[in-house]
Design an enzyme around this catalytic site. Sequence first.
Site, short mmCIF file in Angstrom:
data_model
loop_
_atom_site.label_atom_id
_atom_site.label_comp_id
_atom_site.label_asym_id
_atom_site.label_seq_id
_atom_site.Cartn_x
_atom_site.Cartn_y
_atom_site.Cartn_z
N ASP A 73 -1.77 -3.89 -0.43
CA ASP A 73 -2.31 -3.59 -1.74
C ASP A 73 -3.84 -3.62 -1.74
O ASP A 73 -4.45 -4.42 -1.03
CB ASP A 73 -1.79 -4.63 -2.75
CG ASP A 73 -2.01 -4.20 -4.18
OD1 ASP A 73 -2.18 -3.00 -4.43
OD2 ASP A 73 -2.04 -5.09 -5.06
N ASN B 121 5.48 5.34 -6.76
CA ASN B 121 4.22 5.97 -6.38
C ASN B 121 4.20 7.48 -6.61
O ASN B 121 3.12 8.09 -6.62
CB ASN B 121 3.89 5.69 -4.92
CG ASN B 121 3.45 4.26 -4.67
OD1 ASN B 121 3.53 3.75 -3.56
ND2 ASN B 121 2.98 3.57 -5.71
#
Length: 237
Positions: A16, A64
């Site tokens: 991340d 995503n």
Amino acid sequence: MSEQKRIPQHIAIIMDGNGRWAEQHGKERYEGHIAGVEPVRTSLRRAAQLGVKYLTLYAFSTENWGRPQPEVDALMELFCKCIVGELPNFLEEGVRFRAIGERSRFPEQVRNNLDRAEKETAHCERITLIVALNYSSRDEITRAVQRIAARVSRGELRPEEITPQTVSSSLDTAGIPDPDLVIRTSGECRLSNFLLWQSSYAELWFPEVLWPDFTARDFDRAVEEYARRDRRFGLVK
């Protein structure tokens, strides 16, 4: 790195912070993903050196797809380049490649590259690199339940015979031991739909560093932190 008493067999990483890193450096978001490739190489290399046998990376979630199309397109291109480009290194360093997740939605070139990498590295035994692509744990568990239900419908399995092992063997990670340690970079303290079944008893570590800045020293810190943990699996000492 200091001598380790315990090395996790399986480490999983939620990579991340690529977008935030790009913003902090005045770059486009896709440039953050490109910058995140080198920490993958570094982490894989360090994991192999330490004797870790499985490294799982959360590369692209089912959610995503909702990102801006230019970013998704850049990620697809990056996947294609990296998978093929890293194959010689995988073979030289004994890395077995495996992808988990629902790959049918990916462009044909991405699917072909994934298949090629899995086939050409199937004999490698030093470390297994598992990349989660178009993956979410809820989707994985749903698909596992569908497989089990189909077996029950065909008369191959009775409902009362379903065990946790039945579920585990129906997941994308069948045959892979559960992660001992889950790392999420950038300081966010959540699993974001990643290996929820498999991480039931994993140790969790949330360093503040953004993924493109993640180094071998950070990887060592994670392993050192793991070695200090007292894992009881719901039991007492």
